[in-house]
Each structure stands twice: as structure tokens, then as C-alpha cells.
Scaffold this active site. Structure first.
Site, PDB file in Angstrom:
ATOM      1  N   LYS A  79      -2.615  22.027 -32.383  1.00  0.00           N
ATOM      2  CA  LYS A  79      -1.623  21.449 -33.332  1.00  0.00           C
ATOM      3  C   LYS A  79      -2.387  21.723 -35.121  1.00  0.00           C
ATOM      4  O   LYS A  79      -3.268  20.575 -35.417  1.00  0.00           O
ATOM      5  CB  LYS A  79      -0.940  21.102 -32.390  1.00  0.00           C
ATOM      6  N   SER A 160       8.332  20.390 -30.586  1.00  0.00           N
ATOM      7  CA  SER A 160       7.621  20.730 -32.651  1.00  0.00           C
ATOM      8  C   SER A 160       6.907  20.847 -32.153  1.00  0.00           C
ATOM      9  O   SER A 160       6.055  22.418 -32.864  1.00  0.00           O
ATOM     10  CB  SER A 160       6.726  19.518 -33.014  1.00  0.00           C
ATOM     11  N   SER A 184       7.851  16.753 -27.191  1.00  0.00           N
ATOM     12  CA  SER A 184       7.155  18.111 -27.521  1.00  0.00           C
ATOM     13  C   SER A 184       5.901  18.778 -27.740  1.00  0.00           C
ATOM     14  O   SER A 184       6.067  19.872 -27.684  1.00  0.00           O
ATOM     15  CB  SER A 184       6.641  17.433 -29.407  1.00  0.00           C
TER      16      SER A 184
END
EC number: 6.3.5.7
Lengths: 494, 100
Positions: A79, A160, A184
Site C-alpha cells: 500500500k 482505503s 480500511s
């Protein structure tokens, strides 16, 4: 020959160790899938050479008879919230575009030490603020899933960690890192039909992770199944003296202790999660989960978490408050973007840089945070929210007197089309209604896929456990996984 | 509680975010919508409840008061620290003139 990109963490690691295939072959296969999936926009930058380099090191170690790490030969997606030395790290923002960290986050360096390689940096909601992946400066991520019946509406991969959920479900990576502040990891895992674990707050070091809300942020694994998550979490976690909130306790061997026998375990069903207006298909999946855990030997008990309703509004005070403080560092002086209008002084430069560098959702949250922390409003908003947070945590403490883990849906709906909710921030925030309470209390929680709805879209079930009991959470997840028999895959259209 | 355009302008200035008239106008109903929704927290009886400051019982550790206690976060990292600066000069961060 096996299609290498269909394999998960355990299968790749074991196959490489056994010599069934080389780590380089695995890295090449995933690099090829990544290169062919630009339409999904899951990656902000790709690093095929890094994946090959790590793979070659593993192959050399194997040839030399050296002991291999727990993730040896497994290429992963990272990420783009984790600082990676020498590789652009942006948090999907314009303000950090071109930022090249001179250091490596503890979590990523733990993963490299365990033999993993990096396929690239994954797209996300800007500064991890969002639940649909529509706030990235680098464009939306599109889920590989589509509604049944030939629909070509682009769907949200959740947020997210939407680049992560997309990369894993589309077989661009066998696993990926995620971070969870208010859901998330769990919400995008549920939307994409994969498994994701948010460990106890403090299990994974936050050092080198771009901060959103420091009392909530926690890294975790996203992968195809529970075992893969257990392996990867084991590699990510551990005490880090560089993070003052890091837990100074040993990391259990979660993988080898996995056990889906729930005999003697009590599973709590929180009545407050049965909210009015919840999608009947979500309620049905919850009932399925209850039946599966019963079948695994668990006793089902009703529990009450009376402050559930207030968790989300408390979160939307606390998280923006911390964000407004954390994001104060982006000022155009030390790194990132600088916007210096003609003749501007320092204050004008700050204001122009931040106006140019932050997206709308980030600005909205920084403003809310600034407001609730400002003189005159601090007690009414921030202190009250911190008190409500204490009550939410106390609800869980009371529940643990009745049960070992809690079972609930991960999300109130399945994935939605991109753009379908983005006009209304409040409606978007409601996506995290089931995920946020465990975040406020710092508890370990996971999402495991349990089936698809009538539109063919995946649904997830959430298990929440006591602090430090990742094992209990993953064991219950495994019991569900074994019974759900989830094998649905997105059909390739990209 | 609710905010008007002047309030939002004040918040934006505290947050160091430049906002034009249009952006301020647009933000007023958005912030009021969110603030109206979080106002429900005032219904919760929190008398006698301590605000939560740490989610997991943990002792806040202090680093040894030594330069370079950890080589990764200690001293001698000037070039690394300046490497991403938009305007570094002579080993310092360059900023616009701050003295009138």
C-alpha cells in the site's frame, strides 16, 4: 503446469521451498499480470525489478541450502502509505508526489527480511481517507468485480486499501499490505471477496507509515485466505522501539496454531448491529455465519454493545482531529510539493501549498479536525468524543464476560458503483458503521468472505476479538472459511 | 452547532489552507451536515467517564537521551533529511523571507 498467479502465500512459499517452481518464475508471472492490468489502476508505481531481485535472492539462498523466511518467494503489493526506501511514496496525494523516502518502514522491512518481494506501490484513498477509492490524486481504482448479467458499471473496490483488495482479488498479487483506521482493511476485503486482518493496536509498527489518525492506524495483511493472512501478519508484526505505541510482547506463531474447532468457544451476536434498513442479503449472510460457527462447535450467545450507534460520530471527530494534527507537517518546507506564489511570505506559501496539494476529502477532514480542536469547541466535541470512545471500549469489555469473539457483518451493503455515493460524504461514512467500533477499542478484527449476493458481488463477515487474541479471531475466521466454501472469482474483463 | 462562511474562513486560515469564496461557500453546508450529525454525541451521558487516551494499556517508553541512540532516527542524517526538500541550500531548508 499450475497457474502460478492463482496461488496464495502458503502455496507459493511451500512450492518455492520444495523446488516445484522458482521464486523468479513466480515474480515473473505476477509482474506480467500487473503489467496487463493497467485498466484497474491498482498500482501508482510498479517495481518489477524489485520483485525479481528479491526472488533471485531467495532462489540463491535455496540453492545454497540456507534457511528460508516465512514469506520466501512471495511477491506482494505494498500500500502506498508505507515508506519504501528509494521508491516514491505518495499516500495517493499530490502533496507527496515525487517524495522518495530515504528510509524503509518497519513493516515493509520486516516483510523483506522474511523473503517477500515488492511488485509495486498500491493505490488508495488519499491519505487513507475514504471508503471507495475515489479520493486518490492518481485516479480511482476499479474493482475487478462486476455486477452479474453483463453489467459494465465500474464498481468500487472499497477503501482505503482498495488498490490492495483489487490487486489480490484480480490475481495481480498473492497478498498485499493494508492499513485500517476505521475499517480500511476489512471493508475493501469484504467488497473484493478476500480476507483481511486488522490486528490489535500496536501489533504492527507504525514507524514509516504515513500517519492518518495515530491512535487508530494499524497495518495488517490482505490475502486470499486465513492461513495466508496468519503467515503474513506473523511476518509484519513485532515490537519496534522506534514506535512508542508498539506492543512489547512476543509474536505468537499464528499459522501453526490455526484451529477451526470452536468447541467450548462462545460467539457473541451484538443485537445493536441488527440496524433498521440493513440489506436483507447482509442479514442472511450473518445468519449463515451463525449456523457455520454453531456447526464448528461454538455456542452462540446474545450480547449488547449499547453505544454502537455513537461509535461512528465519535470516530468522525477523533480521526479528523488527529489527521488535522498529523497533516500539519505538509507545509512545503521539508518535502513534497511547494507552491510559492509571486511575492508570497511563509504563511501564504503554507496555505497555497496545502490548497494545491490536498484533495477535497482531505481538506474537509482537516477543517473538521481543526474546528473540533479549536478553542471553545474542544470540550464539546473532542473531549466528549474521547469519553464516548471509552464507553464503546467498555461495551466490548462487558461483552467479553459473555463471549470469546463477536460475529457481525463487515459492511452494511456489498460494493457499489463508482460515483454512486461520492456526492454525499455522510452516506459514504456510513459504510464503516460495523467496522469502526472495533477500531475505536483497538481490538483485533477480520473480514472473511462468506458468499455472493444476488448481483454476484462478494459479502464479508467480520469477527472481532479480545485485545491480543488474533488467534481466536483467525480460528473463528477459519471455521467460517471452511464452511462457506467461497470460490467465486471476478471474471477477467481488463 | 453550525458554522457560517466567516467561521469556515477562520477555520481554513487556522488550518493553513487557502480557500477562495466559491470553495468557502461550498464547504459551509458540507461541514454543517457533518457537524449536525456528530451533534448526536451530546445525547450520551458521559458524567464520570474519563476521556480515553490510550486504546491498549501500554507504557509510554522514552528513548535514551543520547544522540544517535538509534542510528536510523539519530543524528548525522542531514543529507537524508534534506534530500526531498523543495528548496535546500547550504545544508538548510530554504524558505521565503520571514522578517519584514
Amino acid at each position: 503446469m499450475t497457474n502460478l498467479t492463482d496461488l496464495g502465500v502458503a502455496a507459493i512459499r511451500n512450492g518455492v521451498a520444495n523446488g516445484d517452481f522458482t521464486a523468479r518464475e513466480v515474480a515473473e508471472a505476477f509482474n506480467a499480470n500487473v503489467a496487463a492490468a493497467k485498466e484497474l489502476n491498482a498500482f501508482i508505481v510498479t517495481t518489477p525489478e524489485k520483485a525479481l531481485e528479491a526472488a533471485d535472492a531467495v532462489d540463491a539462498d535455496r540453492a545454497a541450502g540456507k534457511e528460508l523466511g516465512s514469506m520466501a518467494g512471495v511477491p506482494i503489493g505494498m500500500k502506498d502509505l508505507f515508506c519504501t526506501k528509494g521508491v516514491q511514496t505518495t499516500a495517493a496525494s499530490h502533496i507527496l508526489e515525487g517524495f522518495t523516502p530515504q528510509y524503509e518502514s518497519t513493516v515493509s522491512s520486516n516483510l523483506w527480511a522474511a523473503g517477500a518481494g515488492m511488485l509495486g506501490k498500491l493505490n488508495l484513498d488519499q491519505f487513507a481517507m475514504g471508503s471507495s477509492n475515489e479520493t486518490s490524486y492518481f485516479g480511482n481504482v476499479t474493482s475487478p468485480w462486476r455486477r452479474a448479467g453483463g453489467s459494465n458499471t465500474p464498481m468500487s473496490p472499497g477503501g482505503s486499501s482498495g488498490g490492495s483488495s483489487t490487486a489480490v482479488s484480480a490475481r495481480l498479487a498473492p497478498a498485499a499490505t493494508g492499513t485500517d483506521t476505521g475499517g480500511s482493511i476489512r471493508q475493501p476485503a469484504a467488497f473484493a471477496g478476500i480476507t483481511g486482518v486488522k490486528p490489535t493496536y500496536g501489533r504492527c509498527s507504525r514507524w514509516g507509515v504515513v500517519a492518518f489518525a495515530s491512535s487508530l492506524d494499524q497495518a495488517g495483511p490482505m490475502a486470499h485466505d486465513v492461513r495466508d493472512c496468519a503467515i503474513m501478519l506473523g511476518a509484519m508484526a513485532g515490537f519496534d522501539p522506534k514506535d512508542s505505541t508498539s506492543l512489547d510482547m512476543p509474536v505468537p506463531d499464528w499459522e501453526s496454531a490455526l484451529n477451526s474447532d470452536m468447541k467450548g468457544k462462545k460467539v457473541g451476536i451484538p443485537k445493536e448491529y441488527r440496524m433498521e434498513g440493513t440489506d436483507p442479503e447482509i442479514l442472511k449472510s450473518w445468519d449463515d455465519g451463525i449456523a457455520w460457527l454453531k456447526d464448528a462447535g461454538a455456542e452462540i450467545v446474545d450480547v449488547s454493545l449499547p453505544h454502537t450507534k455513537y461509535a461512528l460520530p465519535a470516530y468522525y471527530i477523533i480521526a479528523p482531529a488527529e489527521a488535522s494534527s498529523n497533516l500539519a507537517r505538509y507545509d512545503g518546507v521539508r518535502y513534497g510539493l511547494r507552491d510559492l506564489p509571486e511575492g508570497a511570505g511563509l504563511q501564504d506559501m503554507y496555505a497555497a501549498t496545502r490548497a494545491e496539494g490536498f484533495g477535497d476529502e482531505v481538506k474537509r477532514r482537516v477543517l473538521i479536525g481543526t474546528y473540533v480542536l479549536s478553542a471553545g469547541f474542544y470540550d464539546a466535541y473532542y473531549t466528549q468524543a474521547q469519553k464516548v470512545r471509552a464507553l464503546v471500549a467498555r461495551d466490548f469489555d462487558n461483552a467479553w464476560k459473555e463471549c470469546d469473539v463477536i460475529l457481525a457483518p463487515t459492511t452494511p451493503t456489498a460494493s457499489f458503483g463508482l460515483g454512486e455515493k461520492s456526492a454525499d460524504p455522510l452516506a459514504m461514512y456510513l459504510n464503516d458503521v460495523f467496522a469502526v467500533p472495533a477500531s475505536l477499542a483497538g481490538l483485533p478484527a477480520m473480514s472473511v468472505p462468506c458468499g455472493v449476493n444476488s448481483e454476484g458481488l462478494p459479502l464479508g463477515l467480520q469477527i472481532v476479538g479480545k485485545a491480543f487474541d488474533e488467534q481466536g479471531v483467525m480460528n473463528a475466521g477459519l471455521a467460517i472459511e471452511e464452511r462457506a466454501g467461497f470460490t467465486a472469482k471476478p471474471e477477467k474483463w481488463w | 452547532m453550525s458554522v457560517n462562511k466567516a467561521d469556515v474562513a477562520k477555520i481554513a486560515s487556522l488550518a493553513r489552507i487557502k480557500m477562495g469564496d466559491d470553495a468557502l461557500e461550498r464547504m459551509v453546508p458540507e461541514l454543517n451536515n457533518i457537524l449536525g450529525w456528530v451533534d448526536q454525541l451530546s445525547e450520551v451521558d458521559t458524567s464520570g467517564v474519563e476521556p480515553m487516551t490510550a486504546v491498549i494499556p501500554n507504557v509510554l517508553r522514552l528513548r535514551d537521551d543520547v544522540v544517535n541512540a538509534d542510528p536510523k532516527t539519530g543524528g548525522d542524517r542531514r543529507d537524508d533529511i534534506l534530500a526531498n526538500a523543495p528548496a535546500a541550500e547550504h545544508g538548510f531548508f530554504g524558505v521565503p523571507k520571514v522578517i519584514e
